[in-house]
Design a protein around this motif. Structure first.
Motif, PDB file in Angstrom:
ATOM      1  N   ARG A  37      20.385  37.956  42.696  1.00 45.63           N
ATOM      2  CA  ARG A  37      21.056  36.387  42.641  1.00 45.63           C
ATOM      3  C   ARG A  37      22.542  36.866  42.875  1.00 45.63           C
ATOM      4  O   ARG A  37      23.221  37.525  42.248  1.00 45.63           O
ATOM      5  CB  ARG A  37      21.061  35.603  41.417  1.00 45.63           C
ATOM      6  N   GLN A  38      23.071  36.280  44.120  1.00 46.34           N
ATOM      7  CA  GLN A  38      24.395  36.826  44.464  1.00 46.34           C
ATOM      8  C   GLN A  38      25.231  35.696  44.307  1.00 46.34           C
ATOM      9  O   GLN A  38      25.032  34.424  44.690  1.00 46.34           O
ATOM     10  CB  GLN A  38      24.576  36.967  45.960  1.00 46.34           C
ATOM     11  N   GLY A  39      26.425  35.591  43.568  1.00 45.43           N
ATOM     12  CA  GLY A  39      27.364  34.499  43.469  1.00 45.43           C
ATOM     13  C   GLY A  39      28.664  34.900  43.572  1.00 45.43           C
ATOM     14  O   GLY A  39      28.842  35.769  44.371  1.00 45.43           O
ATOM     15  N   LYS A  40      29.759  34.272  42.900  1.00 44.33           N
ATOM     16  CA  LYS A  40      31.202  34.726  43.159  1.00 44.33           C
ATOM     17  C   LYS A  40      31.922  34.687  41.797  1.00 44.33           C
ATOM     18  O   LYS A  40      31.426  33.842  40.950  1.00 44.33           O
ATOM     19  CB  LYS A  40      31.537  33.592  44.275  1.00 44.33           C
ATOM     20  N   VAL A  41      32.895  35.439  41.732  1.00 39.89           N
ATOM     21  CA  VAL A  41      33.815  35.279  40.674  1.00 39.89           C
ATOM     22  C   VAL A  41      35.178  34.968  41.188  1.00 39.89           C
ATOM     23  O   VAL A  41      35.761  35.421  42.241  1.00 39.89           O
ATOM     24  CB  VAL A  41      33.992  36.873  40.050  1.00 39.89           C
ATOM     25  N   ILE A  42      35.642  33.966  40.569  1.00 37.06           N
ATOM     26  CA  ILE A  42      37.054  33.333  40.865  1.00 37.06           C
ATOM     27  C   ILE A  42      37.898  33.581  39.676  1.00 37.06           C
ATOM     28  O   ILE A  42      37.595  33.116  38.497  1.00 37.06           O
ATOM     29  CB  ILE A  42      36.895  31.832  41.108  1.00 37.06           C
ATOM     30  N   GLU A  43      38.993  34.307  39.886  1.00 35.28           N
ATOM     31  CA  GLU A  43      39.961  34.602  38.912  1.00 35.28           C
ATOM     32  C   GLU A  43      41.264  33.662  39.080  1.00 35.28           C
ATOM     33  O   GLU A  43      41.923  33.571  40.129  1.00 35.28           O
ATOM     34  CB  GLU A  43      40.762  36.144  38.759  1.00 35.28           C
ATOM     35  N   LEU A  44      41.975  32.814  38.105  1.00 42.61           N
ATOM     36  CA  LEU A  44      42.843  31.987  37.990  1.00 42.61           C
ATOM     37  C   LEU A  44      43.943  32.387  37.361  1.00 42.61           C
ATOM     38  O   LEU A  44      43.971  32.860  36.150  1.00 42.61           O
ATOM     39  CB  LEU A  44      42.307  30.551  37.711  1.00 42.61           C
ATOM     40  N   ASP A  45      45.161  32.348  37.751  1.00 47.89           N
ATOM     41  CA  ASP A  45      46.253  32.523  36.987  1.00 47.89           C
ATOM     42  C   ASP A  45      46.785  31.164  36.874  1.00 47.89           C
ATOM     43  O   ASP A  45      47.209  30.675  37.846  1.00 47.89           O
ATOM     44  CB  ASP A  45      47.345  33.410  37.761  1.00 47.89           C
ATOM     45  N   LEU A  46      47.016  30.736  35.404  1.00 46.40           N
ATOM     46  CA  LEU A  46      47.353  29.574  35.281  1.00 46.40           C
ATOM     47  C   LEU A  46      48.481  29.364  34.547  1.00 46.40           C
ATOM     48  O   LEU A  46      48.829  30.223  33.730  1.00 46.40           O
ATOM     49  CB  LEU A  46      46.100  28.855  34.529  1.00 46.40           C
ATOM     50  N   ALA A  47      49.087  28.284  34.496  1.00 45.35           N
ATOM     51  CA  ALA A  47      50.321  27.878  33.557  1.00 45.35           C
ATOM     52  C   ALA A  47      49.861  27.982  32.151  1.00 45.35           C
ATOM     53  O   ALA A  47      48.741  27.550  31.997  1.00 45.35           O
ATOM     54  CB  ALA A  47      51.210  26.766  34.313  1.00 45.35           C
ATOM     55  N   ASP A  53      39.338  22.235  29.922  1.00 49.60           N
ATOM     56  CA  ASP A  53      38.874  21.058  30.563  1.00 49.60           C
ATOM     57  C   ASP A  53      39.370  20.899  31.957  1.00 49.60           C
ATOM     58  O   ASP A  53      38.681  20.255  32.790  1.00 49.60           O
ATOM     59  CB  ASP A  53      39.371  19.791  29.723  1.00 49.60           C
ATOM     60  N   THR A  54      40.794  21.298  32.116  1.00 47.57           N
ATOM     61  CA  THR A  54      41.342  21.125  33.287  1.00 47.57           C
ATOM     62  C   THR A  54      40.655  22.149  34.493  1.00 47.57           C
ATOM     63  O   THR A  54      40.364  22.023  35.376  1.00 47.57           O
ATOM     64  CB  THR A  54      42.871  21.685  33.453  1.00 47.57           C
ATOM     65  N   VAL A  55      40.340  23.374  34.005  1.00 45.68           N
ATOM     66  CA  VAL A  55      39.760  24.210  34.695  1.00 45.68           C
ATOM     67  C   VAL A  55      38.221  23.688  35.066  1.00 45.68           C
ATOM     68  O   VAL A  55      37.909  23.891  36.114  1.00 45.68           O
ATOM     69  CB  VAL A  55      39.304  25.647  33.978  1.00 45.68           C
TER      70      VAL A  55
END
Length: 76
Positions: A37-47, A53-55
Motif C-alpha cells: 500500500r503506497q501513501g504519502k507523508v506530509i511534514e508541516l512546520d506550524l506556528a 483541529d486546524t491540521v
C-alpha cells in the motif's frame, strides 16, 4: 511546532501504485511481498499555538481525498 500527516488509501480501495511496486519487487527477486500500500507523508512546520483541529481541517480541505484516503496526524 511540527506536524506529520500520513495519508494512505482506505482499505478496499484499489492501489495501482502499490501494486506496481509489488510487481517490481517481485521482478527484482523479492518474492515474499504479498501486498504493498503506497501513501504519502506530509511534514508541516506550524506556528506555535496551531491546534490539531486546524491540521485536521487542512487534511479535509486539501491534504487528503477523504473519499478514498484516510489520514493520521502526529503533533510534536
Amino acid at each position: 511546532m511540527k506536524a506529520t500527516v500520513t495519508v494512505m488509501p482506505k482499505q478496499g480501495v484499489l492501489d495501482p501504485q502499490g501494486e506496481a511496486v509489488r510487481q517490481a519487487l517481485g521482478a527484482l527477486g523479492f518474492d515474499g511481498v504479498a501486498g504493498v500500500r503506497q501513501g504519502k507523508v506530509i511534514e508541516l512546520d506550524l506556528a506555535d499555538g496551531t491546534t490539531e483541529d486546524t491540521v485536521r481541517e487542512m487534511c479535509e480541505a486539501l491534504l487528503a481525498n477523504t473519499v478514498i484516503e484516510s489520514y493520521r496526524i502526529e503533533i510534536g
